[in-house]
Design a protein around this motif. Structure first.
Motif, PDB file in Angstrom:
ATOM      1  N   ASN A 109       5.550  42.509  21.018  1.00 19.57           N
ATOM      2  CA  ASN A 109       5.993  42.404  22.414  1.00 19.57           C
ATOM      3  C   ASN A 109       5.455  41.222  23.201  1.00 19.57           C
ATOM      4  O   ASN A 109       6.090  40.774  24.138  1.00 19.57           O
TER       5      ASN A 109
ATOM      6  N   PRO B  11       5.605  30.815  28.557  1.00 16.28           N
ATOM      7  CA  PRO B  11       5.661  31.300  29.948  1.00 16.28           C
ATOM      8  C   PRO B  11       4.434  32.088  30.404  1.00 16.28           C
ATOM      9  O   PRO B  11       4.113  32.094  31.597  1.00 16.28           O
TER      10      PRO B  11
ATOM     11  N   LEU C  98       0.333  33.558  30.626  1.00 21.35           N
ATOM     12  CA  LEU C  98      -0.983  32.946  30.877  1.00 21.35           C
ATOM     13  C   LEU C  98      -1.820  33.064  29.612  1.00 21.35           C
ATOM     14  O   LEU C  98      -1.693  34.025  28.867  1.00 21.35           O
TER      15      LEU C  98
ATOM     16  N   ILE D 147     -10.348  32.913  32.055  1.00 19.27           N
ATOM     17  CA  ILE D 147      -9.915  32.937  33.458  1.00 19.27           C
ATOM     18  C   ILE D 147      -8.952  34.106  33.612  1.00 19.27           C
ATOM     19  O   ILE D 147      -7.957  34.192  32.883  1.00 19.27           O
TER      20      ILE D 147
ATOM     21  N   LEU E  63      -6.720  45.440  34.313  1.00 18.48           N
ATOM     22  CA  LEU E  63      -5.790  44.824  33.360  1.00 18.48           C
ATOM     23  C   LEU E  63      -4.816  45.859  32.808  1.00 18.48           C
ATOM     24  O   LEU E  63      -3.642  45.565  32.594  1.00 18.48           O
TER      25      LEU E  63
ATOM     26  N   LEU F  33      -2.268  46.180  35.339  1.00 21.83           N
ATOM     27  CA  LEU F  33      -1.426  44.981  35.389  1.00 21.83           C
ATOM     28  C   LEU F  33      -0.377  45.017  34.273  1.00 21.83           C
ATOM     29  O   LEU F  33       0.803  44.741  34.501  1.00 21.83           O
ATOM     30  N   ILE F  34      -0.810  45.371  33.053  1.00 22.49           N
ATOM     31  CA  ILE F  34       0.136  45.422  31.937  1.00 22.49           C
ATOM     32  C   ILE F  34       1.144  46.558  32.175  1.00 22.49           C
ATOM     33  O   ILE F  34       2.339  46.406  31.972  1.00 22.49           O
TER      34      ILE F  34
ATOM     35  N   MET G  98       5.466  38.776  35.070  1.00 25.38           N
ATOM     36  CA  MET G  98       5.485  39.641  33.894  1.00 25.38           C
ATOM     37  C   MET G  98       6.088  40.985  34.260  1.00 25.38           C
ATOM     38  O   MET G  98       5.832  41.525  35.326  1.00 25.38           O
TER      39      MET G  98
ATOM     40  N   LEU H 180       6.385  50.644  26.783  1.00 28.38           N
ATOM     41  CA  LEU H 180       5.292  51.077  25.918  1.00 28.38           C
ATOM     42  C   LEU H 180       4.679  52.353  26.486  1.00 28.38           C
ATOM     43  O   LEU H 180       4.674  52.553  27.702  1.00 28.38           O
TER      44      LEU H 180
END
Ligand code: HEC
Length: 215
Positions: A117, A141, A143, A149, A159, A162-163, A179, A186
């Motif tokens: 993915n 595309p 990061l 960072i 995180l 965020l995902i 994103m 998932l």
């Protein structure tokens, strides 16, 4: 007009074939009475249609395909949320960094999810670049995930969020690219695994996370 039905029966009894008078290009039509089993099926179908049509549109007994799909979607979303809450109830920064990201099975499962993915945007080596075949790195595309960072948060649970939810609404993206919310595709477990894989690549970025209390 069709011939007299009695004439039809009579002709049938005699084994005669009746033709309609109308003729075109030398072609004529039969004008026989249809067999009773055929007529019965035909009229029964008409009666059933009227009945079914009234029930379908006039009552709520039969669900439309939209309703069925809608209900399924709601059920799936509820199940997803339940699974997410169950996982979150049991997950924190310490567990992610010291338990899951150090568990080879967990990390291997996460790597498989990553390969499937995330590689198109974050690269095989997580550098968010790809070799152009002549030794030059072309940016992708996403990061880089190994540059130490962290654009939004360096906290593992941050995180995870965020995902799961994708770029925060206020983000302007990376060169405009945002994103998507991976929670749509998932399972919470897969997200925890893929994040464990990412953490396992840069454990030095998470040393400030408190270690588990010694038992
Ligand atoms: C279609 C491209 C694309 C794919 C596929 C993708 N990402 Fe991203 N990812 C991005 C972009 C773009 C950003 C930056 C978002 C922003 O700035 O709003 C990002 C940011 C991130 C960040 C934050 C990085 C930082 O430095 O703070 C993490 C972590 C991340 N992605 C993990 C993943 C994981 C795990 C997957 C696979 C499940 C994945 N991404 C799949 C494009 C992608």
């Amino acid at each position: 007009m069709s011939a007299d039905p009695k004439r039809g029966q009579f002709a049938k009894a005699k084994g005669e074939i009746i033709l309609r008078e109308h003729e075109f290009d030398g072609i004529q039509e039969f004008d026989q009475k249809l067999p009773n089993w055929w007529l019965f099926t035909f009229y029964a179908a008409i009666v059933f249609f009227v009945f079914y049509w009234s029930v379908y549109y006039g009552t709520t007994w039969i669900k439309s395909p939209q309703q069925v799909v809608q209900e399924k979607i709601i059920a799936v979303q509820a199940a997803q949320l339940k699974e997410l809450n169950k996982l979150l109830a049991d997950l924190d920064d310490t567990k992610l960094v010291y338990k899951l990201a150090t568990d080879p099975l967990y990390v291997a499962a996460g790597q498989a999810t990553f390969t499937k993915n995330c590689v198109p945007c974050h690269g095989v080596d997580l550098s968010a670049t790809i070799d152009d075949g002549h030794g030059k790195r072309i940016p992708l595309p996403g990061l880089p995930l190994t540059d130490h960072i962290w654009k939004f948060t360096n906290k593992p649970m941050g995180l995870f969020n965020l995902i799961n939810k994708g770029s925060p609404p206020e983000s302007t993206g990376n060169n405009g690219a945002k994103m998507e919310a991976w929670g749509q595709k998932l399972s919470p477990m897969e997200i925890a695994q893929v994040l464990s894989y990412v953490i396992s690549k840069v454990p030095e970025d998470f040393t400030e996370i408190p270690k588990p209390a010694a038992k």
